[in-house]
Design a protein around this motif. Structure first.
Motif, PDB file in Angstrom:
ATOM      1  N   ASN A   1    -125.533 -40.639 -33.324  1.00  0.00           N
ATOM      2  CA  ASN A   1    -125.719 -39.498 -34.331  1.00  0.00           C
ATOM      3  C   ASN A   1    -125.082 -38.354 -34.272  1.00  0.00           C
TER       4      ASN A   1
ATOM      5  N   TRP B   1    -121.424 -38.129 -34.253  1.00  0.00           N
ATOM      6  CA  TRP B   1    -121.102 -38.317 -35.688  1.00  0.00           C
ATOM      7  C   TRP B   1    -121.158 -37.021 -36.470  1.00  0.00           C
ATOM      8  N   ARG B   2    -122.411 -36.353 -36.262  1.00  0.00           N
ATOM      9  CA  ARG B   2    -122.419 -34.969 -36.943  1.00  0.00           C
ATOM     10  C   ARG B   2    -121.388 -34.098 -36.392  1.00  0.00           C
TER      11      ARG B   2
ATOM     12  N   ASP C   1    -125.476 -46.946 -37.355  1.00  0.00           N
ATOM     13  CA  ASP C   1    -124.929 -45.761 -37.409  1.00  0.00           C
ATOM     14  C   ASP C   1    -123.359 -45.595 -37.051  1.00  0.00           C
TER      15      ASP C   1
ATOM     16  N   CYS D   1    -120.281 -44.149 -39.069  1.00  0.00           N
ATOM     17  CA  CYS D   1    -119.432 -42.983 -38.314  1.00  0.00           C
ATOM     18  C   CYS D   1    -117.864 -43.405 -38.344  1.00  0.00           C
TER      19      CYS D   1
END
Length: 474
Positions: free
Chosen positions: A162, A165-166, A194, A198
Motif C-alpha cells: 500500500n 501504491w501511494r 490491494d 494498485c
C-alpha cells in the motif's frame, strides 16, 4: 468469567461504549475486578474503535488500581498489572484510526523501558500508523527493522504494498509480493486485492485480473466484491476504459451485483457515455422481467432508487426529455415513490419542456397514494389545463388541493402566476376563467378564499393598464 466473556462479545459486536461501561462496573467490585484477560479484551475493543483517551485511562487504571482495594482484607489480591504486547498493539490500532504517529513512538518507547519485545505484528501496526499519516519513509525504515529481527508476515507486506501504491511505485509493489512469495509466506486476500487495485490504477489491468485466482484461494468475500474493487480503482485513477474492460471480463466469471452496476452507470455518465449507461440501465430493467423466484436474484440485477435518480439527473443534464419521461415512468412502475424534495423540480422542468405527461403521471400517482400535491405542482397543472382551455380541470386542481396553503394561493401569487405564464394563454383565456370562477363560486354554500383571491386577481390582470410617461408600471 461471565463478565469477561460479555466484554469479549461486546468487542466482537463493535460496541465500545457498552463494553467500557461494563468494564467500569467490574472495577467497582473486588470480586469482579478485571484481570489481565479483561484488560486485554477492553484494550482491543477500544483500540479498534480508535478510542485513544479511554484506552490510556484503562492503562492508567491497570497500573494503579483504586485505593479502596489496596489495603485490608481486600488487599490480599495484587491488582496492579502492566500492559503486555496485546495492550500495546491495541494502542497502535488506535493510533492508526486517529493517525497519531507520535503515539506509535510512545508505544515503542514504553515497550523498550518495560522490556517487552515488539513482535512482527507490532512492527506491522507501526508501519500502518506511518502509512496512515503519510510518512512513507518511516514505513520503509520499519520494514528494514522487521527484516533484521524476524521474518515479515503478510500484514507487513500488505502495508508495504500500500505504501508503494501511494507513492506511485507499482513495479516495486509487484517485486515486494514476489519477494514475499519467494520467502514462502502465504499472502492474504487483502494483500493480493490491494496489489490488484494498485495494478489497475497504473493501467495494468490484465495483470490485476491474473491475481484473481490467488485472491480466490485465500478470500472469504465474494468474487463480485473483488471485481468491483478493481473497477473502482480504475475509476479512481480516471481510467474509464480499464474499468469497462474489467466490467466486461467480470461477466465471464461472476454476475455483477447492484453496487457494481450502479458504479458503472455513474461512471459512464460522468465520462459522457450516455448511450452505454442507457444500455446498462435497460439491461437492468430487462433483468427485472425475468425474476420469478428468489434464486434469480443471484444472476440478475434490478434497479433501485439510486439507479433511477442517476438516470433522471443525467437525462435532465443532457436535455433528453424523452429519456427522462421513460425513466420516470419506469421508476413509478417499479414501486418507487415521488419524492418532492428530489423529484419536484424535475417534474416541473419536464412539464415546461413540453412533457406534460410527466406531470399527469405524477398527479395520478399522488392521487392513488392519497397524497396532496404541493402548490408548485398544483399551479403548474392549473396553467397546463388553462393552456388547453380545460377550465373544469384547471379549477378542480385548486379547489381540491389548496387547503391550508392560503399564502401560496393569495391574490399576489395568482397575479404573478398569470404574468409569468402570459405567453401560454390566449387573449380571452383569463376573461373566460373569470366567468367559470364566478359560476363555481355561486354553486358553493360557503365562500372559498382561494377562488375569491383568484377572481380578484383575474379582474386585476384584465383591468386596462394606463401607461404614464416616465413611469414604468409592472
Amino acid at each position: 468469567h461471565v463478565y469477561t466473556t460479555a466484554l469479549h462479545v461486546l468487542g466482537k459486536a463493535k460496541r465500545p461504549v457498552e463494553a467500557l461501561n461494563l468494564f467500569h462496573a467490574m472495577q467497582q467490585e473486588m470480586c469482579l475486578y478485571p484481570d489481565l484477560v479483561a484488560y486485554r479484551s477492553i484494550a482491543v475493543t477500544l483500540g479498534q474503535a480508535g478510542y485513544m483517551k479511554e484506552l490510556f485511562d484503562v492503562i492508567d487504571s491497570m497500573r494503579s488500581p483504586p485505593k479502596k482495594f489496596k489495603s485490608g482484607a481486600l488487599g490480599k489480591r495484587d491488582l496492579g498489572l502492566e500492559p503486555d504486547i496485546v495492550v500495546y498493539n491495541a494502542v497502535l490500532n488506535a493510533c492508526v484510526r486517529r493517525k497519531q504517529w507520535e503515539g506509535a513512538f510512545w508505544v515503542l518507547q514504553q515497550m523498550k523501558e518495560k522490556g517487552v519485545q515488539p513482535s512482527t505484528a507490532t512492527y506491522g501496526l507501526v508501519m500502518e500508523v506511518m502509512l496512515a499519516c503519510g510518512k512513507y519513509n518511516l514505513v520503509h525504515e520499519f520494514f528494514k527493522k522487521v527484516q533484521k529481527s524476524s521474518i515479515p508476515n503478510a500484514l507487513v507486506y500488505k502495508v508495504l504494498v500500500n505504501t508503494f501504491w501511494r507513492e506511485g511505485k507499482t513495479e516495486e509493489a509487484v517485486l515486494a509480493v514476489k519477494d514475499m512469495e519467494r520467502r514462502g509466506i502465504v499472502g492474504s486476500a487483502a494483500l493480493y486485492y490491494d496489489l490488484a487495485r494498485c495494478l489497475c490504477t497504473s493501467g495494468r489491468c490484465q495483470e490485476a485480473l491474473d491475481l484473481i485466482e490467488k485472491i480466490c484461494k485465500v478470500a472469504n468475500k465474494p468474487l463480485v466484491v473483488t471485481y468491483t474493487g478493481l473497477i473502482q480503482a480504475c475509476l479512481d485513477s480516471g481510467n474509464i476504459q480499464n474499468a469497462v474492460y474489467i466490467f466486461n471480463q467480470m461477466r465471464n466469471f461472476c454476475p455483477p451485483n447492484l453496487v457494481t452496476c450502479n458504479i458503472m452507470l455513474k461512471a459512464y455518465l460522468e465520462h459522457g457515455l450516455f448511450e452505454e449507461a442507457n444500455e446498462l440501465f435497460n439491461k437492468m430493467l430487462d433483468d427485472g422481467n425475468h425474476i420469478s423466484r428468489r434464486s434469480d436474484y443471484k444472476f440478475r440485477v434490478i434497479p433501485d432508487i439510486y439507479t433511477f435518480n442517476t438516470m433522471l439527473d443525467a437525462s435532465i443534464a443532457e436535455n433528453r426529455w424523452d429519456d427522462f419521461e421513460y425513466v420516470y415512468q419506469k421508476m413509478l412502475r417499479h414501486g418507487f415513490h415521488f419524492n418532492a424534495n428530489r423529484h419536484l423540480r424535475m417534474v416541473l422542468d419536464a412539464s415546461r419542456a413540453g412533457k406534460g405527461e410527466v406531470l399527469e403521471i405524477t398527479w395520478k400517482h399522488l392521487e392513488q397514494e392519497d397524497r396532496i400535491p404541493s402548490p408548485p405542482l398544483v399551479k403548474q397543472r392549473f396553467c397546463m389545463m388553462l393552456e388547453k382551455e380545460d377550465f373544469d380541470s384547471a379549477l378542480a386542481c385548486i379547489t381540491t388541493n389548496s387547503a391550508g396553503e392560503s399564502q401560496a394561493f393569495c391574490k399576489s401569487a395568482w397575479l404573478n402566476l398569470f404574468e409569468e405564464n402570459a405567453q401560454r394563454f390566449r387573449k380571452d383565456t383569463i376573461m373566460r376563467l373569470m366567468h367559470e370562477v364566478r359560476v363555481l363560486a355561486a354553486q358553493s354554500n360557503s365562500p372559498n378564499p382561494v377562488l375569491q383571491n383568484l377572481l380578484i386577481s383575474c379582474s386585476d390582470y384584465n383591468r386596462p393598464r394606463v401607461k404614464v410617461p416616465g413611469f414604468n408600471q409592472t
